[in-house]
Design a protein around this motif. Structure first.
Motif, short mmCIF file in Angstrom:
data_model
loop_
_atom_site.label_atom_id
_atom_site.label_comp_id
_atom_site.label_asym_id
_atom_site.label_seq_id
_atom_site.Cartn_x
_atom_site.Cartn_y
_atom_site.Cartn_z
N LEU A 159 6.06 11.46 20.19
CA LEU A 159 5.39 10.62 19.19
C LEU A 159 3.88 10.81 19.26
CD1 LEU A 159 7.33 7.28 19.80
CD2 LEU A 159 7.47 8.71 17.74
N PRO A 160 3.17 10.49 18.17
CA PRO A 160 1.71 10.48 18.29
C PRO A 160 1.27 9.34 19.23
CG PRO A 160 2.40 9.76 16.09
CD PRO A 160 3.64 10.21 16.81
N ILE A 161 0.37 9.67 20.14
CA ILE A 161 -0.11 8.72 21.14
C ILE A 161 -1.62 8.56 20.96
CG2 ILE A 161 -0.32 8.22 23.63
CD1 ILE A 161 2.63 8.68 22.77
N VAL A 162 -2.09 7.30 20.95
CA VAL A 162 -3.53 7.04 20.97
C VAL A 162 -3.81 6.27 22.26
CG1 VAL A 162 -5.43 5.78 19.89
CG2 VAL A 162 -3.81 7.05 18.46
N GLU A 163 -4.71 6.81 23.07
CA GLU A 163 -5.08 6.17 24.35
C GLU A 163 -6.32 5.32 24.13
OE1 GLU A 163 -5.68 9.08 27.44
OE2 GLU A 163 -6.74 7.65 28.73
N LEU B 202 -0.63 8.57 11.12
CA LEU B 202 0.68 8.41 10.46
C LEU B 202 0.60 8.78 8.98
CD1 LEU B 202 1.96 5.13 12.18
CD2 LEU B 202 2.60 7.49 12.70
N ARG B 203 -0.53 8.46 8.36
CA ARG B 203 -0.71 8.86 6.95
C ARG B 203 -0.70 10.37 6.82
NH1 ARG B 203 -5.44 4.80 5.68
NH2 ARG B 203 -4.16 3.03 5.08
N GLU B 204 -1.43 11.01 7.71
CA GLU B 204 -1.54 12.47 7.70
C GLU B 204 -0.15 13.09 7.90
OE1 GLU B 204 -4.25 14.28 7.12
OE2 GLU B 204 -3.21 16.19 7.54
N LEU B 205 0.62 12.57 8.86
CA LEU B 205 1.96 13.11 9.11
C LEU B 205 2.86 12.91 7.90
CD1 LEU B 205 2.56 11.99 12.83
CD2 LEU B 205 2.24 14.33 11.98
N ALA B 206 2.76 11.71 7.27
CA ALA B 206 3.58 11.43 6.09
C ALA B 206 3.23 12.40 4.96
CB ALA B 206 3.37 9.99 5.64
N ALA B 207 1.94 12.68 4.81
CA ALA B 207 1.50 13.61 3.76
C ALA B 207 2.03 15.02 4.05
CB ALA B 207 -0.03 13.61 3.67
N GLN B 208 1.99 15.41 5.32
CA GLN B 208 2.50 16.74 5.69
C GLN B 208 3.99 16.85 5.39
OE1 GLN B 208 1.46 17.64 9.77
NE2 GLN B 208 -0.70 17.38 9.37
N HIS B 209 4.74 15.78 5.73
CA HIS B 209 6.20 15.79 5.45
C HIS B 209 6.47 15.88 3.95
CE1 HIS B 209 6.98 13.82 9.58
NE2 HIS B 209 7.04 15.13 9.64
N ARG B 210 5.64 15.13 3.18
CA ARG B 210 5.82 15.16 1.71
C ARG B 210 5.63 16.58 1.18
NH1 ARG B 210 3.14 10.42 1.20
NH2 ARG B 210 1.16 11.47 0.84
N ILE B 211 4.58 17.23 1.65
CA ILE B 211 4.28 18.59 1.18
C ILE B 211 5.40 19.54 1.59
CG2 ILE B 211 2.74 20.57 1.54
CD1 ILE B 211 0.43 18.46 1.60
N MET C 206 0.85 -1.20 0.00
CA MET C 206 0.00 0.00 0.00
C MET C 206 0.89 1.26 0.00
SD MET C 206 -2.99 1.04 2.68
CE MET C 206 -3.30 -0.62 3.21
N ALA C 207 0.91 2.00 -1.11
CA ALA C 207 1.79 3.16 -1.17
C ALA C 207 1.09 4.39 -0.61
CB ALA C 207 2.22 3.40 -2.61
N ASN C 208 1.09 4.51 0.67
CA ASN C 208 0.39 5.64 1.28
C ASN C 208 1.21 6.32 2.35
OD1 ASN C 208 0.38 3.84 3.34
ND2 ASN C 208 -1.72 3.16 2.98
N GLY C 209 2.52 6.00 2.37
CA GLY C 209 3.40 6.70 3.29
C GLY C 209 3.55 6.05 4.65
N VAL C 210 2.81 4.97 4.93
CA VAL C 210 2.93 4.36 6.27
C VAL C 210 3.66 3.01 6.23
CG1 VAL C 210 0.89 5.49 7.23
CG2 VAL C 210 0.66 3.21 6.23
N GLU C 211 4.07 2.57 4.98
CA GLU C 211 4.60 1.19 4.83
C GLU C 211 5.64 0.82 5.88
OE1 GLU C 211 5.16 3.49 2.11
OE2 GLU C 211 3.08 3.03 1.72
#
Ligand code: DQA
Length: 169
Positions: A100-104, A149-158, A1-6
């Motif tokens: 890091l991003p944390i999910v509780e 993580l997808r959102e962060l990867a997209a932000q880094h790409r931009i 899946m090429a979506n930045g989280v691989e």
């Protein structure tokens, strides 16, 4: 899946007494054991193309050591801190230190429970909290983390496209 989280790696931490899941107050926490929850998450991770690892401990110090050890090695932490949710500033500080991003996550719906469970000291470092869906809370927490993580990867790409590889203008 090429979506930045691989190549992302997610750490799932469960705190005290969660090793007893399935046997412990099943009317509150459900009948599924932690091992089965981990098996299900492994399948979720395979499907999403991310790496996943698990840690459970009944000891605050061991949880803090694990959080420290994950710095620079994992991309996000899903945590059910168990009863430490309600008073461990030490776990809060350790999580904050990771940046890091944390999910509780919680199996039970804390809002419907005793007064002493109404306050989570951990939530202020969490991107979000999932509470009340039994073992499924972990699955929902996983989906939320992949989305973050997808959102962060997209932000880094931009950022790279806009400012170049070194972040220069
Ligand atoms: C819990 C809720 C906590 O209050 C409790 O101490 C737990 C489990 C949950 O998953 O619902 O051990 O975190």
């Amino acid at each position: 899946m090429a979506n930045g989280v691989e190549k992302s790696r997610i750490l799932v931490i469960s705190g005290p007494n969660l090793n007893l899941l399935g046997r412990r107050e099943p009317h509150i926490y459900g009948v599924m054991g932690l091992e089965q929850i981990h098996e299900n998450l492994k399948r979720d991770a395979e499907r999403a193309g991310v790496e996943i690892e698990f840690f459970q401990s009944n000891s605050e110090g061991a949880i803090i050591d694990k959080i420290h050890e994950s710095i620079g090695r994992v991309h996000g932490i899903i945590i059910n801190p168990g009863a430490y949710t309600h008073y461990s500033i030490a776990i809060l500080d350790a999580l904050r230190a990771t940046q890091l991003p944390i999910v509780e996550v919680h199996l039970s719906n804390l809002a419907r429970r005793e007064d002493y469970r109404q306050k989570s000291v951990i939530s202020e470092v969490a991107v979000g909290v999932i509470s009340g869906f039994g073992p499924y809370s972990y699955h929902l927490g996983f989906l939320a983390m992949v989305q973050i993580l997808r959102e962060l990867a997209a932000q880094h790409r931009i950022q790279r496209q806009t400012f170049g590889a070194k972040g220069e203008q």
